[in-house]
Design a protein around this motif. Sequence first.
Motif, PDB file in Angstrom:
ATOM      1  N   SER A 782     -31.876 -20.800 -10.087  1.00 13.23           N
ATOM      2  CA  SER A 782     -30.992 -19.617 -10.321  1.00 13.23           C
ATOM      3  C   SER A 782     -31.748 -18.652 -11.270  1.00 13.23           C
ATOM      4  O   SER A 782     -31.570 -17.526 -11.251  1.00 13.23           O
ATOM      5  CB  SER A 782     -29.738 -20.050 -10.828  1.00 13.23           C
ATOM      6  OG  SER A 782     -29.850 -20.538 -12.082  1.00 13.23           O
ATOM      7  N   ALA A 785     -33.275 -16.720  -8.848  1.00 11.92           N
ATOM      8  CA  ALA A 785     -32.534 -16.412  -7.560  1.00 11.92           C
ATOM      9  C   ALA A 785     -32.675 -14.755  -7.178  1.00 11.92           C
ATOM     10  O   ALA A 785     -32.591 -14.667  -5.984  1.00 11.92           O
ATOM     11  CB  ALA A 785     -30.983 -16.684  -7.923  1.00 11.92           C
ATOM     12  N   THR A 793     -31.003 -22.076  -3.735  1.00 11.07           N
ATOM     13  CA  THR A 793     -30.101 -22.131  -4.644  1.00 11.07           C
ATOM     14  C   THR A 793     -28.906 -22.189  -3.704  1.00 11.07           C
ATOM     15  O   THR A 793     -27.694 -23.065  -3.967  1.00 11.07           O
ATOM     16  CB  THR A 793     -29.842 -20.916  -5.555  1.00 11.07           C
ATOM     17  OG1 THR A 793     -31.191 -20.614  -6.076  1.00 11.07           O
ATOM     18  CG2 THR A 793     -28.872 -20.766  -6.322  1.00 11.07           C
ATOM     19  N   ILE A 825     -24.819 -16.632 -11.251  1.00 11.49           N
ATOM     20  CA  ILE A 825     -25.165 -16.345  -9.916  1.00 11.49           C
ATOM     21  C   ILE A 825     -24.456 -15.549  -9.241  1.00 11.49           C
ATOM     22  O   ILE A 825     -24.645 -14.224  -8.556  1.00 11.49           O
ATOM     23  CB  ILE A 825     -25.014 -17.726  -8.958  1.00 11.49           C
ATOM     24  CG1 ILE A 825     -26.064 -18.955  -9.559  1.00 11.49           C
ATOM     25  CG2 ILE A 825     -25.370 -17.383  -7.524  1.00 11.49           C
ATOM     26  CD1 ILE A 825     -26.163 -20.156  -9.119  1.00 11.49           C
ATOM     27  N   GLU A 828     -25.280 -11.819 -10.665  1.00  7.30           N
ATOM     28  CA  GLU A 828     -26.531 -11.412 -10.424  1.00  7.30           C
ATOM     29  C   GLU A 828     -26.571 -10.156  -9.883  1.00  7.30           C
ATOM     30  O   GLU A 828     -26.166  -9.640  -8.857  1.00  7.30           O
ATOM     31  CB  GLU A 828     -27.291 -12.425  -9.360  1.00  7.30           C
ATOM     32  CG  GLU A 828     -28.715 -11.832  -9.006  1.00  7.30           C
ATOM     33  CD  GLU A 828     -29.711 -11.746 -10.128  1.00  7.30           C
ATOM     34  OE1 GLU A 828     -30.160 -10.662 -10.127  1.00  7.30           O
ATOM     35  OE2 GLU A 828     -29.711 -12.480 -11.192  1.00  7.30           O
ATOM     36  N   GLY A 831     -27.532  -9.725  -6.436  1.00  6.89           N
ATOM     37  CA  GLY A 831     -26.882 -10.995  -5.496  1.00  6.89           C
ATOM     38  C   GLY A 831     -26.109 -10.325  -4.197  1.00  6.89           C
ATOM     39  O   GLY A 831     -26.313 -10.992  -3.001  1.00  6.89           O
ATOM     40  N   ALA A 841     -21.821 -19.487  -3.665  1.00  8.55           N
ATOM     41  CA  ALA A 841     -21.329 -19.602  -5.005  1.00  8.55           C
ATOM     42  C   ALA A 841     -19.838 -19.446  -5.318  1.00  8.55           C
ATOM     43  O   ALA A 841     -19.226 -20.284  -6.172  1.00  8.55           O
ATOM     44  CB  ALA A 841     -22.080 -18.443  -6.053  1.00  8.55           C
TER      45      ALA A 841
END
Length: 942
Positions: A782, A785, A793, A825, A828, A831, A841
């Motif tokens: 992560s 990530a 991940t 996560i 992020e 993301g 997640a």
Amino acid sequence: MSANTNPTTLELTEVETTLRQLLLDVASYIDASPVPEPVDSEVKLPDELAKTKIELRFTGGWVRDKLLGVGSHDIDVAINKMTGYQFGLKMKEYLETPGNSDKYELSSESDDEKAAWNRKGREVAKGFYKIEANPEKSKHLETVTTKILGLDIDLVNLRKETYSEDSRNPQMEFGTPEEDALRRDATVNAMFYNLRTSLVEDFTGQGFKDMQLKIIRTPLEPYQTFKDDPLRVLRLIRFASRLNYTIHPETEKAMENKDIKEALKLKISRERVGIEMEKTLKGPDPHMALGLVDRLGLYETIFTDPTKENAGSPELSYFKPAYDCVLQILGLMGGEDNLSVIPSTLLRDSEEKYLAWISAVLIPWADAPTPDPPKPTAKPLYVAQQVAREGIKAPNKVCDVIAASIRYSEEIRTLKDQCVTQIRYPHRKEASEDATARDTLGMAIRRWGPTWRSQVLFSLLYEVALGSIPKSTIISSYATFLTHLTKLEILDAYAFKPLLTGTELAKALSTRPGPWMKDALDVVMAWQLLHPDITDPSSAIKAVEAQREGSSAKEEPKPKANKSELPARLTTHFLSLTIRPLFASSQNHRHPHLTPAGRKAAIPKSHPPHSFTENHPEPWKDPREAYALDLLRWVLRSVDAKGVEANWGLLVPPILRLLDDLDTAWKATGCELLTLLLQATPPPLLARTGLGNVFEESLMPLLTYLPPLTSEPEAIVLLDRVYPALLTLVDVMYPATTTLTTKTTKMNTPSPPTSNTRTRDREKFLDALFRHGILSPLSHTSASASTQHVRTTSLILSHLLPLLSALGVQSVKHLQHLTPLLSSILSEPLGPAYPPLLLAAAKAMQSVVLNAWPRVGAHRGEVLRGVCVCWVRLGEEGEGKRAREEGLGLDGVRRELRGVVEMLGVVLKSVEGVDFKSEVGVLVGADERLGGLFEGGVDGEV
């Protein structure tokens, strides 16, 4: 034929009458030729014959058979002044003259007639075949053969034989009828039928008399007769057995002369010997003929391999018991007792009877040591087989029968004895397989092949020849054996058609066709033999395709139990004969922690970590052997707990070998197969063998195969297989809801752990898996990530869910480490560029709330941080192009984030001192974009 009067003529059939007229017309045609045709022959025509007319005679065996009232399709035609070759060419010339062939209603031969006629020579004109003389092999005469009106005709000149001082081979010359008659092999074969006068001529003066007395003798002094052509010894034996005549004592004495035997052995071609013996053994009384061979001491002269100087010696004491036994068995034909099953089963036709006599002839060589084959991979050439091939020039079919008879002789005798014993003593327990079973006997017959009847008879004759058991006992045992085979209706098992083809079986096993199919189809055939009522191929296919429930996560559940034993048969076969040899040939193939029985071995603490070397390619890695792992996969998906226990020692080694390989792809395959194995493994078995810890030690290090040290594609494949294997392992080692109950059957079998101990061990295992398999990898991946390892991940998070479910409420101890990781996560910045990671997640966070609900309230701030930040960022991202390309979309992530909030609301509703609605109001007040996140979940109602 009267003893006082001799017949002067013979009554011809219509065909023979037509042939006689044709030959006389050809003779007249030749006599009328104004200018003699040049001839191509080494035999010089005497001047006194040059001016005579053509004179023709039917000779030899045809005349004898006519006098005996026996029909014959073979006619020898003797010509007084022309060779057979010369006469044949003139006859062809005559028949080609327009209108001549119509006089005799001659029609062209059919293809079947041509194929049936055994032409032994070179074609000199259409329909005429020349057989060359070969004096070195006592074939002194050149002949021409043809087929007319369905009769086999041999054309040859009358001749006499003269010898020079410097040659043992005679010089052939034209001779008178008297000279020709005197040089023949027997007086009864020396009579002629004159076509012109229609009279029978006995120039030796003994022919009629010897036929009346039923005596075989030579026209001239027998020693010289046999010296001129030693093959006459075998011919006289054949005639005596065919006619049931007695050989004259003086003639018989010469036949057993040492010089004659040696000449017969060395001078006569083995093809001619073989022809005589074939005619003899296919004749009306082979027993009489073999009795003469035996009494005259001719066995080693005839039945030997002339190509080998030191081929050993036959066991002559076996000879008489063998051929006497064949006669006795033939005498049982048509009898009313149970012994008649032997001839009715083993001697059904003339071919099988001929093979019986051949077997009796070669029994004396049955115990001869087998010489080394010419090549290591070649089949052994048994001495008896070589004697048949080289000694009497038997055809390949006969030689193959003899070879198979010796090859399977011991197996046949053993199986017969076991079968008969079990029939007679049905209550006696046998350690080996059931020798009376339909599959056992049917597969044996298929193994022996279409000639199994002759092979069984060979074994019977061999046992009788040994003389260690009374003949009556031996014959009775074979009668019992054959009666049982008849009762089971498997006499023709060698020709039974399999229910499945190799392609169909491969498809049912989900693998490609290959060299494994032949033996596997034999397993299917054995099952088919055991169930003769099953005739529908789909029954076999369904039995093979059936899998136990839960054997494959990607397929629909299958029936829990497979009622057919076919999969169990195939399982044992594949593990023992297909898979094990490939892995057993690997270097260091035995795992150091594994005994041959599949138990945990005692390893000193100082023992270095195990590692296989890769100095050479392993057989199971060869692409051509890829079917082995497909078959192992099928076995593991099909086998039940009972099957796992029965085959444990064969199932574990290849899986451990795969896990210990250096290549991550093979390790991944090992994890997959181990999962399938553990799904069917009963917990007591794993406890008894002590291999749970071995599996754990093999699997746990694989959790460290992470990028960038391991390429992400390889890491994803491996990790995706490791997690299910470990979770399955913990369920078998420490079942969560069932109690280990097993009967201790051995002194060293460990007692089952108590429930409390098992629960603690299970929790300890899961905690270790959580730390090393989730927290540590997530902390590693992560951190990057936002770059290149988001797929790894995502994969780890997907496997977090079942692990949290396994931990249940015990997962609360990991909240302080897990929730920050998940929130990081979700929050992020990059993301939204990879929605699958956020989706994983969010689902993981839901599982955290669901399983760690008693303590999740204390960590709600961390949960809300990740969820809220992610929600806001999704609003900023929108439905981006990359999200659509991934096929998931950001709406799916939003839906799962709402699910987290809703579940959290439910959990916090019962927590004293927590006003989740007010906390949410503060958040929404701070950022109105969060309003959509908390719709419907604030009041704790989902």
